[in-house]
Design a protein around this motif. Structure first.
Motif, PDB file in Angstrom:
ATOM      1  N   UNK A   1       0.839  -1.191   0.000  1.00 12.74           N
ATOM      2  CA  UNK A   1       0.000   0.000   0.000  1.00 12.74           C
ATOM      3  C   UNK A   1       0.877   1.244   0.000  1.00 12.74           C
ATOM      4  N   UNK A   2       0.456   2.247  -0.717  1.00 14.65           N
ATOM      5  CA  UNK A   2       1.230   3.465  -0.886  1.00 14.65           C
ATOM      6  C   UNK A   2       0.965   4.420   0.257  1.00 14.65           C
ATOM      7  N   UNK A   3       2.028   4.897   0.911  1.00 16.06           N
ATOM      8  CA  UNK A   3       1.871   5.883   1.968  1.00 16.06           C
ATOM      9  C   UNK A   3       1.120   5.374   3.170  1.00 16.06           C
ATOM     10  N   UNK A   4       1.084   4.072   3.386  1.00 15.42           N
ATOM     11  CA  UNK A   4       0.398   3.540   4.542  1.00 15.42           C
ATOM     12  C   UNK A   4      -1.112   3.446   4.353  1.00 15.42           C
ATOM     13  N   UNK A   5      -1.612   3.815   3.195  1.00 16.69           N
ATOM     14  CA  UNK A   5      -3.050   3.735   2.925  1.00 16.69           C
ATOM     15  C   UNK A   5      -3.285   2.630   1.932  1.00 16.69           C
ATOM     16  N   UNK A   6      -4.268   1.811   2.170  1.00 16.36           N
ATOM     17  CA  UNK A   6      -4.581   0.762   1.231  1.00 16.36           C
ATOM     18  C   UNK A   6      -6.053   0.769   0.901  1.00 16.36           C
ATOM     19  N   UNK A   7      -6.395   0.033  -0.134  1.00 20.15           N
ATOM     20  CA  UNK A   7      -7.785  -0.151  -0.479  1.00 20.15           C
ATOM     21  C   UNK A   7      -8.397   0.995  -1.244  1.00 20.15           C
ATOM     22  N   UNK A  87       1.869  14.096  10.577  1.00 17.73           N
ATOM     23  CA  UNK A  87       1.937  13.303  11.806  1.00 17.73           C
ATOM     24  C   UNK A  87       0.551  13.116  12.412  1.00 17.73           C
ATOM     25  N   UNK A  88       0.454  12.160  13.305  1.00 13.31           N
ATOM     26  CA  UNK A  88      -0.809  11.937  14.019  1.00 13.31           C
ATOM     27  C   UNK A  88      -1.189  13.177  14.821  1.00 13.31           C
ATOM     28  N   UNK A  89      -0.219  13.848  15.416  1.00 15.50           N
ATOM     29  CA  UNK A  89      -0.498  15.068  16.176  1.00 15.50           C
ATOM     30  C   UNK A  89      -1.084  16.157  15.272  1.00 15.50           C
ATOM     31  N   UNK A  90      -0.515  16.324  14.089  1.00 15.79           N
ATOM     32  CA  UNK A  90      -1.051  17.301  13.138  1.00 15.79           C
ATOM     33  C   UNK A  90      -2.453  16.895  12.697  1.00 15.79           C
ATOM     34  N   UNK A  91      -2.643  15.614  12.482  1.00 15.91           N
ATOM     35  CA  UNK A  91      -3.957  15.105  12.104  1.00 15.91           C
ATOM     36  C   UNK A  91      -4.978  15.396  13.205  1.00 15.91           C
ATOM     37  N   UNK A  92      -4.612  15.164  14.445  1.00 18.82           N
ATOM     38  CA  UNK A  92      -5.529  15.418  15.558  1.00 18.82           C
ATOM     39  C   UNK A  92      -5.866  16.909  15.662  1.00 18.82           C
ATOM     40  N   UNK A  93      -4.883  17.764  15.398  1.00 21.59           N
ATOM     41  CA  UNK A  93      -5.144  19.201  15.406  1.00 21.59           C
ATOM     42  C   UNK A  93      -6.133  19.560  14.294  1.00 21.59           C
ATOM     43  N   UNK A  94      -5.959  18.966  13.114  1.00 23.14           N
ATOM     44  CA  UNK A  94      -6.887  19.182  12.012  1.00 23.14           C
ATOM     45  C   UNK A  94      -8.291  18.731  12.411  1.00 23.14           C
ATOM     46  N   UNK A 125     -10.245  19.572   4.128  1.00 31.09           N
ATOM     47  CA  UNK A 125     -11.232  18.508   4.342  1.00 31.09           C
ATOM     48  C   UNK A 125     -10.812  17.226   3.621  1.00 31.09           C
ATOM     49  N   UNK A 126     -10.305  17.354   2.407  1.00 31.46           N
ATOM     50  CA  UNK A 126      -9.862  16.182   1.644  1.00 31.46           C
ATOM     51  C   UNK A 126      -8.678  15.510   2.332  1.00 31.46           C
ATOM     52  N   UNK A 127      -7.742  16.297   2.834  1.00 29.68           N
ATOM     53  CA  UNK A 127      -6.592  15.743   3.551  1.00 29.68           C
ATOM     54  C   UNK A 127      -7.072  15.015   4.803  1.00 29.68           C
ATOM     55  N   UNK A 128      -8.069  15.575   5.491  1.00 37.37           N
ATOM     56  CA  UNK A 128      -8.613  14.925   6.681  1.00 37.37           C
ATOM     57  C   UNK A 128      -9.144  13.540   6.326  1.00 37.37           C
ATOM     58  N   UNK A 129      -9.852  13.421   5.202  1.00 39.89           N
ATOM     59  CA  UNK A 129     -10.402  12.127   4.796  1.00 39.89           C
ATOM     60  C   UNK A 129      -9.285  11.138   4.468  1.00 39.89           C
ATOM     61  N   UNK A 130      -8.239  11.602   3.812  1.00 38.76           N
ATOM     62  CA  UNK A 130      -7.101  10.731   3.505  1.00 38.76           C
ATOM     63  C   UNK A 130      -6.431  10.259   4.788  1.00 38.76           C
ATOM     64  N   UNK A 131      -6.240  11.170   5.712  1.00 40.52           N
ATOM     65  CA  UNK A 131      -5.587  10.814   6.970  1.00 40.52           C
ATOM     66  C   UNK A 131      -6.470   9.926   7.841  1.00 40.52           C
ATOM     67  N   UNK A 132      -7.781  10.051   7.712  1.00 41.60           N
ATOM     68  CA  UNK A 132      -8.688   9.159   8.437  1.00 41.60           C
ATOM     69  C   UNK A 132      -8.442   7.715   8.015  1.00 41.60           C
ATOM     70  N   UNK A 133      -8.198   7.513   6.723  1.00 46.99           N
ATOM     71  CA  UNK A 133      -7.875   6.181   6.233  1.00 46.99           C
ATOM     72  C   UNK A 133      -6.506   5.774   6.772  1.00 46.99           C
ATOM     73  N   UNK A 135      -4.843   6.735   9.455  1.00 51.58           N
ATOM     74  CA  UNK A 135      -4.776   6.493  10.896  1.00 51.58           C
ATOM     75  C   UNK A 135      -5.906   5.614  11.415  1.00 51.58           C
ATOM     76  N   UNK A 136      -6.731   5.068  10.522  1.00 54.16           N
ATOM     77  CA  UNK A 136      -7.778   4.151  10.952  1.00 54.16           C
ATOM     78  C   UNK A 136      -8.873   4.836  11.738  1.00 54.16           C
ATOM     79  N   UNK A 137      -9.116   6.099  11.439  1.00 55.05           N
ATOM     80  CA  UNK A 137     -10.124   6.888  12.143  1.00 55.05           C
ATOM     81  C   UNK A 137     -11.282   7.117  11.204  1.00 55.05           C
TER      82      UNK A 137
END
Length: 185
Positions: A1-7, A87-94, A125-133, A135-137
């Motif tokens: 999977x590319x960049x830790x995201x799959x599917x 990072x997860x911290x940046x993602x959580x801030x978002x 918003x789009x980055x948030x959706x990518x990061x949700x995948x 980080x499994x959120x």
């Protein structure tokens, strides 16, 4: 999977990020840059964008300098692999920014002072959706109580990425009008 995201959820999310970047024009950034004293909502969207891109200096003065080189800024957005870099911290801030009851990311809030900022709202918003995948959120960042931090372990659900939310450029004329400074000028 590319960049830790799959599917397929990751593919949809990556496509949404790419579409959001392609909708950004140098004129949008120049219009945002022209604001001398930004409204708080506009400032929050810009600071969040800069944070996700890895800029250390997210002050308004720094943003104006970055936006002065609009093509280079857009290229940085284009080549960013958020799934690897943010990072997860940046993602959580978002997620906190998106989940806030007075969120600058709600439709029309930041755009009220500067219509051009809609493209940055859409990209965040789009980055948030990518990061949700990534980080499994999979919880909606606006749902009460979760602050966008539910995990696959706790929910047992599949990724939820709104495929149609970010596709295609904004409607023609949706970014029209001048930006307004904090003092209303």
């Amino acid at each position: 999977s590319v960049g830790g995201c799959g599917g397929s959820a990751a593919v949809v999310a990556r496509s949404a990020v790419a579409a959001a970047v392609e909708a950004i024009s140098p004129q949008d950034l120049h219009q945002i840059r022209s604001v001398v004293r930004p409204q708080p909502a506009l400032r929050e969207v810009v600071e969040t964008t800069l944070m996700l891109l890895g800029y250390r200096d997210t002050t308004w003065a720094a943003a104006q300098a970055y936006f002065d080189r609009a093509e280079a800024f857009i290229e940085k957005m284009r080549v960013l692999d958020a799934a690897k870099i943010v990072s997860r911290l940046q993602y959580q801030k978002l997620c906190r920014s998106l989940a806030s009851p007075q969120s600058s990311f709600e439709d029309g809030v930041a755009e009220a002072s500067c219509p051009a900022v809609a493209v940055l709202v859409r990209w965040c918003r789009a980055v948030r959706e990518l990061l949700a995948v990534r980080y499994g959120d999979f919880a909606d960042p606006r749902s009460n109580g979760s602050n966008g931090q539910a995990s696959r372990r706790s929910t047992g659900r599949s990724p939820r990425v709104a495929a149609g939310s970010f596709s295609g450029p904004p409607e023609e004329g949706s970014r029209g009008g001048p930006c307004v400074d904090h003092d209303g000028r």
